[in-house]
Every structure is written in structure tokens, then in C-alpha cells.
Scaffold this active site. Structure first.
Site, PDB file in Angstrom:
ATOM      1  N   GLY A 181       0.817  -1.217   0.000  1.00 57.60           N
ATOM      2  CA  GLY A 181       0.000   0.000   0.000  1.00 57.60           C
ATOM      3  C   GLY A 181       0.843   1.256   0.000  1.00 57.60           C
ATOM      4  O   GLY A 181       0.530   2.225  -0.707  1.00 57.60           O
ATOM      5  N   ASP A 182       1.915   1.263   0.788  1.00 59.47           N
ATOM      6  CA  ASP A 182       2.811   2.422   0.825  1.00 59.47           C
ATOM      7  C   ASP A 182       3.459   2.669  -0.526  1.00 59.47           C
ATOM      8  O   ASP A 182       3.483   3.789  -1.038  1.00 59.47           O
ATOM      9  CB  ASP A 182       3.906   2.194   1.871  1.00 59.47           C
ATOM     10  CG  ASP A 182       3.434   2.474   3.279  1.00 59.47           C
ATOM     11  OD1 ASP A 182       2.956   3.587   3.533  1.00 59.47           O
ATOM     12  OD2 ASP A 182       3.549   1.578   4.126  1.00 59.47           O
TER      13      ASP A 182
END
Length: 414
Positions: A181-182
């Protein structure tokens, strides 16, 4: 080719001449800035004097230093500034004057509380682009809630889908093993930053732009047809393990030596090739498996037959057979497989880099490859030590004298 610490000299990528100011830490913001640095931008990373980015202590360590940092901080200039001091805030805004793009990934409102928010930045540089990455975006009822990549993956719907089919076990859905996600938010941030720059460059009256990137929204954007299918049909897509519910055969199959082989033979011609390779050519014309729709309906029996066949063959032999038949396939790679892969090596995607802290370190290459620019020279240096470029940047970019910098050091500002 081995890349030295200052290998490649001045940046020569497509973003050469562009200055990026990174105010981020951890993963999303620094990943976005690293993508820009890899493409030639001069990235100035602002870190706290008392330890810097926490990722400097993450992952495997050697000699008290993070090996991951060699990659995560590469091609950046590290400058230490205490932004909680008036002098430090002034220095940051002095650097904003020279930046085309500023990247930050603190909790919404944090840089405003420090006195270096958009209102101050626009005064310093009316045509800069400020990229803001946060868990939920800068607005909304939970914008202030803490969030890391794993939370973004959960709320974005991906974590629900990375699991075996419902009812097959009692363990929680697995994560990807990296902070997907990052990194995904970082990719969107870099893309949006360049889009904003392009818009400014084509405007008669360019203005300060703010980019708002949310981890949760970045992950949600990957969910293919899940949202419209729910909206129209009320259907909630469920996890399907290592296969997809829309085509078959496409799964991971066990091999004789304990590895897993992905085989994607989901078109009719490919399925016919695979059936022939299995010694079962008649399966291609069997009503239960003739078309993709029929194969999906009977996927359990189909996968069981394929697995019975693959279990009798070592992964290396199976890979050669599938390659010869031109069937899309691959062993599920470990990082050892990746680093020895002939395709990656031939394209310099696995790059030996000289790091003064560790000796030679393997880095993933710069993505993407752009004609006219050498991928091998795009890694100019590995992640620098904390504050390695403070004096250089403050003297040559901001214009401070060595004496002034020394005084700021004594005061704990830098």
C-alpha cells in the site's frame, strides 16, 4: 557493471535539473521521491538530526546500519534540519524556493503545525507542486486517524482478497510480505507530481498545486470490477487463493522437488497445448473443458488433474517443457531466484552497487527503461549517511557561509 558511490556523476535522466524536496519518512513519501531521483531529479531529503528516517534502522542490519537503506535512500542528498526550531523552519522554506516538487507524508495538518504548510510554501515558491501522502487523504471524517500501508491494504479491500477461498482454513487473510500500500501510493504520488508539473509547464499562468494521495484510495483503485459488480449486482468478490474466478487453468501447481509452478493456459489454444504436453490431448475437446467458461465451471477437477501431472516433474524440467511449448508459466521465485535470473541480469535489473558501508550491494534497477538513458548509470549512489549533504546543500543552494552552518550545528538546528 558495478556502480560506485558517486558513479554516474551528474544526473542524466529525463528529470535532470529538477529539484525535489522530500519531507517524508518511512515508506510512501520516500518511495515516491526515490522514483523521481532514479529518473534523474535532485532529491534533497530533510531528516531530523537525532536519528533521521526510522527506516535507517529497519530490516537486516550490518555494522549498525540498515541494508535496506542502501536502496531506499539511494540517489538522494541527506540534509538534517530540526523543523521544530524557527531557524530550521526558515531553512526548509529557503529550500522550498529552489524546489519544483515537495513531497511529504505526515499526518494531515502536521506540516501546518510546524509552520511550513502550503500557505507558507506558496509564499516561498508560488509555482511549486506539493505532494501530500496520507492514510485516508487530507479530508474526511477519519483523515486524522493513524494509518500505515497494511491498514491501507485492509481498508482498500486488497487484504480480503489475498486469501484462500472461504471455509478452507481458520487463519487470517495474509499480507503480501512487503508494504504494498505504501509503495503503490508512492507510485501514484510520483505520477501525479509529474502530471501537475506538466500542467504548469503548459499554463500561461502556472499556480501552486497540491496533490492529495491516500493509501486506502490507492489500493482501492486496483480492485478491477469489484466496485461496479457490487453496485449493480450486490456481489462481494471473495478470495480465490492462487487462482482467479474468471479464467482457467491459471493457478500454482506443486512440483516433484517441492516448488510451485504458475501455469496460465487460459485461452483455448494454450489449453490445447497444455493438454497435449500432459499426454491428454483429448481433454481439449472434452465438453467440460472445451471453453474457458466450461473450464471455470469445472476448475477443481481441472486443477487436480494438472497438479497430479506436475507433481511427477522437477521444477527445472517442468519449466523447460512449458517454455518449449510457449505456455505462460513460471516457478514462484524467491529472491535467490530473482538475483540469479538471466533475464533480469541481461537487462541490468539486478545491479551491483558499491556502498561504503557494506561493500558491494545488489540493488533492483531503475524502472522503467527510457530510451536514450542508461539504466546502469541511473543509480548514482546508495543511501547516504545521515546528514551527509547538509553542508553542501546549505552552502551551495541556500548560500550560507561555512561559519553560519557551523553555528547552526552548534545550536542543534542542523
Amino acid at each position: 557493471m558495478t556502480i560506485s558511490r558517486e558513479g554516474g556523476g551528474a544526473a542524466s535522466g529525463p528529470l535532470a535539473g529538477m529539484t525535489v524536496l522530500e519531507l517524508g519518512c518511512y515508506i510512501a513519501g520516500p518511495f515516491a521521491a526515490r522514483l523521481l531521483a532514479d529518473l534523474g531529479a535532485t532529491v534533497i531529503k530533510i531528516e531530523t538530526p537525532d536519528g533521521g528516517d526510522p527506516v535507517r534502522t529497519w530490516g537486516e542490519m550490518q555494522g549498525g546500519k540498515s541494508i535496506w537503506w542502501s536502496v531506499h535512500g539511494r540517489n538522494k542528498k541527506s540534509v538534517t534540519i530540526n523543523v521544530k526550531t524557527p531557524e530550521g523552519r526558515g531553512l526548509v522554506l529557503d529550500l522550498v524556493k529552489h524546489a519544483r516538487i515537495i513531497v511529504e507524508n505526515f499526518k494531515p495538518g502536521q506540516i501546518e503545525r510546524w509552520g511550513i504548510g502550503p500557505d507558507e510554501m506558496v509564499k516561498a515558491n508560488p509555482t511549486a507542486v506539493l505532494v501530500r501522502i496520507s492514510g485516508y487523504g487530507q479530508t474526511g471524517p477519519i483523515a486524522q486517524n493513524p494509518c500505515f500501508g497494511v491498514i491501507g491494504e485492509a481498508i482498500g479491500g486488497l487484504r480480503h482478497l489475498t486469501d484462500q477461498p472461504p471455509g478452507t482454513h481458520e487463519l487470517p487473510p495474509v499480507r503480501t510480505g512487503v508494504s504494498l500500500g505504501d509503495s503503490l501510493a508512492g507510485v501514484y504520488a510520483a505520477m501525479a507530481a509529474l502530471a501537475a508539473v506538466h500542467e504548469q509547464d503548459n499554463s500561461e499562468s502556472p499556480v501552486f498545486r497540491t496533490v492529495d494521495v491516500s493509501l486506502t484510495e490507492s489500493v482501492l483503485s486496483l480492485l478491477e470490477g469489484c466496485v461496479p459488480e457490487y453496485g449493480l449486482l450486490g456481489k462481494i468478490r471473495q478470495p480465490t487463493g492462487s487462482t482467479l474466478p474468471t479464467n482457467a487453468p491459471s493457478n500454482a501447481y506443486p512440483t516433484k522437488d517441492g516448488a510451485w509452478m504458475l501455469i496460465a493456459a487460459n485461452s483455448n489454444p494454450l489449453w490445447a497445448k497444455l493438454a497435449g504436453l500432459m499426454g491428454r490431448p483429448e481433454l481439449a475437446d472434452t465438453p467440460a473443458y472445451r471453453t474457458n467458461v466450461e473450464r471455470v465451471q469445472n476448475v477443481r477437477q481441472l486443477d487436480a488433474m494438472i497438479a497430479d501431472w506436475t507433481r511427477t516433474i522437477d521444477s527445472a524440467d517442468l519449466a523447460l517443457r512449458l517454455e518449449a511449448a510457449k505456455i505462460p508459466s513460471s516457478k514462484i521465485y524467491t529472491v535467490e531466484d530473482i538475483c540469479s535470473d538471466a533475464q533480469y541480469r541481461a537487462r541490468d535489473m539486478i545491479a551491483p552497487v558499491d556502498d561504503p558501508n557494506f561493500g558491494q550491494v545488489l540493488h533492483p534497477g531503475v524502472v522503467p527503461v527510457i530510451s536514450g538513458f542508461d539504466r546502469r548509470s541511473a543509480i548514482r549512489w546508495p543511501g547516504p549517511d545521515l546528514g551527509a549533504h547538509t553542508r553542501e546543500v546549505l552552502q551551495h543552494l541556500v548560500g550560507l557561509s561555512p561559519e553560519s552552518i557551523a553555528e547552526l550545528e552548534q545550536q542543534g538546528v542542523v
